[in-house]
Every structure is written in structure tokens, then in C-alpha cells.
Design a protein around this motif. Sequence first.
Motif, PDB file in Angstrom:
ATOM      1  N   ALA A 221     -36.911  53.541  13.268  1.00 19.36           N
ATOM      2  CA  ALA A 221     -38.260  53.492  12.693  1.00 19.36           C
ATOM      3  C   ALA A 221     -39.292  53.964  13.710  1.00 19.36           C
ATOM      4  O   ALA A 221     -39.247  53.611  14.891  1.00 19.36           O
ATOM      5  CB  ALA A 221     -38.578  52.078  12.239  1.00 19.36           C
ATOM      6  N   GLU A 222     -40.228  54.785  13.226  1.00 14.18           N
ATOM      7  CA  GLU A 222     -41.346  55.255  14.038  1.00 14.18           C
ATOM      8  C   GLU A 222     -42.617  55.105  13.228  1.00 14.18           C
ATOM      9  O   GLU A 222     -42.661  55.476  12.046  1.00 14.18           O
ATOM     10  CB  GLU A 222     -41.148  56.717  14.449  1.00 14.18           C
ATOM     11  N   ASN A 223     -43.651  54.558  13.884  1.00 13.76           N
ATOM     12  CA  ASN A 223     -44.937  54.350  13.219  1.00 13.76           C
ATOM     13  C   ASN A 223     -44.772  53.589  11.902  1.00 13.76           C
ATOM     14  O   ASN A 223     -45.352  53.945  10.868  1.00 13.76           O
ATOM     15  CB  ASN A 223     -45.636  55.687  12.972  1.00 13.76           C
ATOM     16  N   LEU A 224     -43.915  52.558  11.947  1.00 12.50           N
ATOM     17  CA  LEU A 224     -43.653  51.673  10.807  1.00 12.50           C
ATOM     18  C   LEU A 224     -42.958  52.370   9.646  1.00 12.50           C
ATOM     19  O   LEU A 224     -42.896  51.837   8.536  1.00 12.50           O
ATOM     20  CB  LEU A 224     -44.946  51.025  10.297  1.00 12.50           C
ATOM     21  N   ALA A 225     -42.385  53.552   9.845  1.00 14.32           N
ATOM     22  CA  ALA A 225     -41.665  54.278   8.803  1.00 14.32           C
ATOM     23  C   ALA A 225     -40.163  54.169   9.049  1.00 14.32           C
ATOM     24  O   ALA A 225     -39.683  54.501  10.138  1.00 14.32           O
ATOM     25  CB  ALA A 225     -42.087  55.741   8.767  1.00 14.32           C
ATOM     26  N   VAL A 226     -39.435  53.670   8.050  1.00  9.92           N
ATOM     27  CA  VAL A 226     -37.994  53.453   8.165  1.00  9.92           C
ATOM     28  C   VAL A 226     -37.267  54.589   7.449  1.00  9.92           C
ATOM     29  O   VAL A 226     -37.322  54.693   6.213  1.00  9.92           O
ATOM     30  CB  VAL A 226     -37.583  52.106   7.536  1.00  9.92           C
ATOM     31  N   PRO A 227     -36.581  55.481   8.175  1.00  5.19           N
ATOM     32  CA  PRO A 227     -35.820  56.530   7.497  1.00  5.19           C
ATOM     33  C   PRO A 227     -34.609  55.942   6.771  1.00  5.19           C
ATOM     34  O   PRO A 227     -34.101  54.879   7.142  1.00  5.19           O
ATOM     35  CB  PRO A 227     -35.396  57.462   8.634  1.00  5.19           C
ATOM     36  N   VAL A 228     -34.160  56.645   5.743  1.00  2.00           N
ATOM     37  CA  VAL A 228     -33.019  56.187   4.943  1.00  2.00           C
ATOM     38  C   VAL A 228     -31.979  57.295   4.935  1.00  2.00           C
ATOM     39  O   VAL A 228     -32.270  58.432   4.526  1.00  2.00           O
ATOM     40  CB  VAL A 228     -33.450  55.855   3.500  1.00  2.00           C
ATOM     41  N   ASP A 229     -30.772  56.963   5.394  1.00  2.00           N
ATOM     42  CA  ASP A 229     -29.668  57.924   5.406  1.00  2.00           C
ATOM     43  C   ASP A 229     -28.703  57.600   4.267  1.00  2.00           C
ATOM     44  O   ASP A 229     -28.360  56.428   4.046  1.00  2.00           O
ATOM     45  CB  ASP A 229     -28.911  57.865   6.732  1.00  2.00           C
ATOM     46  N   ILE A 230     -28.259  58.646   3.556  1.00  2.00           N
ATOM     47  CA  ILE A 230     -27.365  58.463   2.416  1.00  2.00           C
ATOM     48  C   ILE A 230     -26.138  59.346   2.616  1.00  2.00           C
ATOM     49  O   ILE A 230     -26.248  60.557   2.805  1.00  2.00           O
ATOM     50  CB  ILE A 230     -28.061  58.829   1.089  1.00  2.00           C
ATOM     51  N   LYS A 231     -24.975  58.683   2.556  1.00  2.00           N
ATOM     52  CA  LYS A 231     -23.704  59.394   2.689  1.00  2.00           C
ATOM     53  C   LYS A 231     -22.954  59.270   1.373  1.00  2.00           C
ATOM     54  O   LYS A 231     -22.751  58.160   0.870  1.00  2.00           O
ATOM     55  CB  LYS A 231     -22.885  58.801   3.838  1.00  2.00           C
TER      56      LYS A 231
END
Length: 508
Positions: A221-231
Amino acid sequence: AALRDNVLLFLSIQQQKNLPEIAESRIRLLHALAPGEIRAALQPFGYYQPRIDGTLDYRDESWIATYHIDLGTPVRIVELDVHIEGDASSDPEFRQRLADLPIRQGDILVHARYEQAKHALQNLGAQRGYFDAALVRNDVRVDLADNSARISLHYASGARYRFGAVTFQQVDGLELPLLQRYVPFKQGDPYDSNKILKLQTALGDSEYFQQVDVEPRRDQAENLAVPVDIKLTLRERDKYTLGGGYGTDTGARGKIGWERRIVDTGGRRFSTELNVSQINTSITARYRIPIKDPLTDQIVITGGWTDDHPETSDSQTRLLSISRNQARGEWREAYSLNYRHERFVTGEDSGKSTLFIPEVNWQRIRADNRINTTRGSRVQIDFRGAAVGLGSDVTFFQTSVNAKFILPVSAAGRLLTRVDGGHTSVKDFENLPASLRFYAGGDQSVRGYAYDSLGPLDNRGSVVGGKYLLVGSIEYEQRVFQKWSAATFYDVGNAYDTSSEDFRQGAG
């Protein structure tokens, strides 16, 4: 009972009473420990100062330990200080959770409910993206002088995180825009783990994938943004089905089917199925095109041929239709245009017809469990019609309503009710094909009567179907052993042309 059970769990003399060759000195020691253990067992329920009278006697070659417990005055919550700081203070879900906390001022102090209140705040924070949250104060102060308790719960949520970029691992065979339409949130939306679960479920239910892994990367997470990875791992492209069985409505029956799960990168799919039974033979092909929300919205092109020959009619139908299916809140909505060419014989009526039929359908299903429902409902409403001036051989308008309700009666019993109704407006009823007439009878209608054996009669006494349908059913089902149940039912109804015709009844 809960207090007594907890006391018995705490009592060493209870836990060790069946030990072989236990010495008298050991028994007396355990008896001496009992008052302290009883007090410890009652404190979680708010009883801090019970009065305990215990005796230990030896009678008939047995030791008898007896404890009389006066619970005394319980400790009650006289002050409850619950405070939310940070972004969660304006979150409506937190306001609702505060209103639903399992502890109230004036309640007896029950430690388990206090722990539930703490976990309720912490779990909601994790669910809604307050990943820096902490309980900065959580304490219970008990004053035995007046049997009072003061509770403080101060929750500092910090800032709420948001969804970052969603990244799909390269999936050969499906284009990225299709996959992105499954995502129920946008980049920058407030984080909500329920939407992660919804995304996981939607991809799993699509039938494209053998395995679905959706991972929020809080560590990135950067600047309160949570990336989402999908496999994603694709299923085999082709699916085959083969089945057989027997039913009282159909007689012996079998089916064979093939589906191409992925026709092209847009996620279109094709399927065809052949069904054969003693009263019906049909072959159907469908081409599905996902649109908007690909889980619920699609265009379906269907073609098929049916030879239907129950005891009361004989018909051969060719069908071609195009429909648009979509979700509208809890309802599934379908608009379709159908081309139907049918040859039919039913009683003294026979003929052939060509019909262009616009149709609209709504269906809503509610269920606590789709497989083994104990509380739920299914409602379906259909409107269809045709007109001579619009390429059809007969003018008619038809409405049908089907509803089923399930209610729990006990832990192992449930009540099932069903109602089916239909209405047809048509002048030349004898030209209406058999597949569009109403019949009753069979295991999904009035049981005890053969499939489609009920309805108005012609001059020769043959069932020819009716303009109207009304069937009701009530059934009680009781589970008797694991997955086995017994049921009793009462059905009533008929297909008819006039209200003077008799309703038929069946019970079993």
C-alpha cells in the motif's frame, strides 16, 4: 444452566472424581480449593461475591461433596464510555455497530459480551479498511463496594484505506475489458473486504476459471491505496454432460450435452443439449454473449426443436429466440423475441401456427441456502403475446405467475407452499398451439394425477387444455435421519375455461 456448567468445568473435585485410588487427603485438598474455583467460574458472568456453603461427607463407601451457592448481587455496568476517533467516527457502518453493541449501561457485567464488543469494533475496522486502527483504551473497572463496573472502549481508527490498482495476471483466451467488468469497485473507492469477497465469488461463478486467487496487497500500500492482485487459472474449454433417469412425469429419460465455455476472447459461450424421454424429445442450442456485468447480464440466442407427446397432446415445435437478460436489484429480468412454428393435435383441435412472441420475464429468488433451503422464496412473473397483424397466425396475450415459499417450523421441519396461476386472452382458442395452453397434473402440479392430464374436455372427453390455470399446494417436511426426510402434502387446482369447472385435489 450456563453458570452451573461453568462451575462444573472449573471444579477440580468434579474433574478428578473418577480417578482410580484417589487418596482421602487429595479429596480434602480439592474440596478446600472448591470455593475459590467457584468464585472464579462465576466472575465472567458478573457474580463476584457469591456465598458458598460446602460440605464433604463419607457415606456408603463414597465421598459426597455438596455446594450450596447464593449468587449474591451481580455487578452491573453503571458507566459505559465508548468513543470512536478518526475517519470511522463518520462511517455509518460504525454508527450502526455502536447501536448494536452487546453491552449496555445497566446490564450485568458479562465478560464474554465485553470481549464481543471489542472484537466487533476491531473486525469492522479490518473489514472497512482501517488498517492502522487500535484500541487505545479498553478496560473494565469493578468496584465491589457497590457492585458496579465502569467500561471504557476508545477506538482510534486512523484514516480509511482505499482500493488501488487491480492487476490481472495474464490470462490467455479472455480479454482484459471482460475481466475488469467483474470488479465491483473502482480505483480510489473506500476499501471494503465484502467487495473483495464479491469479486472472488463472481469470478468463481463465471465458470471460466478452475482457480481464482484475489489478494489485497496491504504490504504494498502507498498513500493509503491497497493494490489488488488477481491470479486466474482457466478451466478446460469443453464441458460434456451425460445423464439418465426415470420420473413419473417423463418415464425413462436421458440427456447428452456439450458446452464450449470460451468461444472467443470476449467470453462468449456455446452449448447444445439433446434430451430424450418417453414423452418428449428436444434438441437445443444456445449462444451466450456477456454484456455489462457479465455475471448477470447477457444476450442469449437460442434455437431448438421439440417433439412433445404426452397422453393429452402431440406437438412438434421449431423455436428461434433472442433475449436480453439482466439484473435489476434482486430481480432477474429478461426481454425476448421468439419465433415459434408448431404443429399440434390435442383432442379435436389440430393445426399449425407461426408465431412471433415478444415476452418479458421477472424472477426473484431469496434463500438462506440455495442447496438446502430452510427459509426462502421464489417468484416468477411472465407476460407474452402475439398479434395477427404482426406476422402471427393467432392473437393472444398470456400472463403466468409462479411462487414458492419455504418457512422453518422447527430445527428439523419446514413448511413449503406453492401457487401457480395463468391467464390467457384469446378469441380463437382452437388455433392456440398446445404448448401455449394450460394443463394441470403431475409431480410439480396436482400430484396423484398424471402429467398434463387435467384440464377442459372436448366433446369426445379428451383433455384439450385451458385458458386459465390455478394450482396451490401446502407441504410439511420433517427430517428424520441425516439427509433423509418424510413429507406430507395437499394439492388442489386445475386448468379451466370457466369458473364453474371443478378443482381437483391430491394428498399423500
